[in-house]
Design a protein around this motif. Sequence first.
Motif, mmCIF file in Angstrom:
data_model
loop_
_atom_site.group_PDB
_atom_site.id
_atom_site.type_symbol
_atom_site.label_atom_id
_atom_site.label_comp_id
_atom_site.label_asym_id
_atom_site.label_seq_id
_atom_site.Cartn_x
_atom_site.Cartn_y
_atom_site.Cartn_z
ATOM 1 N N GLY A 1 4.607 -5.575 -12.654
ATOM 2 C CA GLY A 1 3.545 -4.928 -11.895
ATOM 3 C C GLY A 1 2.699 -5.907 -11.106
ATOM 4 N N TYR A 2 2.106 -5.415 -10.034
ATOM 5 C CA TYR A 2 1.289 -6.252 -9.152
ATOM 6 C C TYR A 2 0.059 -6.788 -9.871
ATOM 7 N N GLN B 1 4.319 0.412 -5.492
ATOM 8 C CA GLN B 1 3.123 -0.363 -5.789
ATOM 9 C C GLN B 1 2.286 -0.587 -4.537
#
Length: 208
Positions: A26-27, A109
């Motif tokens: 994930g970012y 995202q």
Amino acid sequence: MTEHAPKDQRRIQILEAAGKLFASQGYEKTSVDEIAKEAGLSKGAVYWYFSSKEQILIGLAEQFEHQSQDAVVDMAAMEQLGPEALYLSHRLLYEHKLANPLPDLLFQQFVSMSSKYPDVADALDRNQQSWAGIIEGLTNNAVEVGYFKPTDTRMIAEVISALYRGTCTTRYDDPRRAYEIIEYTCKLIYDSLVTDKRKAELAEGAGA
């Protein structure tokens, strides 16, 4: 690879490293330190090419969008499909997506971050308008050569580009469903606009 690699190569290193990390964890949970380590570069080198982690995400999204757009345009030109490129080229595009799900994972995202970061939102809008411009060009060409009836080509382009955005951010049980939706919708548009002249040419070609 060392930090003495060519400038363009170092930028590619950073984007590839960030893409792997954003997709896997994930970012928000990925740090610039981790990106630098994965890329085999110093943190300072990463900031030399990208002023922030947000700019790395934007760079990734734009890179993948350009690749997808090139795939559609290249197929349309290579196969000389005329207006049929509006729907047939998406099969190739989404076959590429099936083989490499990373772009869609990152795009999801990208969309989620757009509400938090104005620069990401601006880049997302630029990507969508770029898609609209490509589709509008294909549609205008089809009208000019007499394959499509005169129509509001910009409106069609906006509809299809919005559909791209929607399918890229929707999770399907079968990922093939995304390109099936795009292809089906474009085929409906094609069938409603194709001229009798083009229908006759296609029928003649099928009977040859």
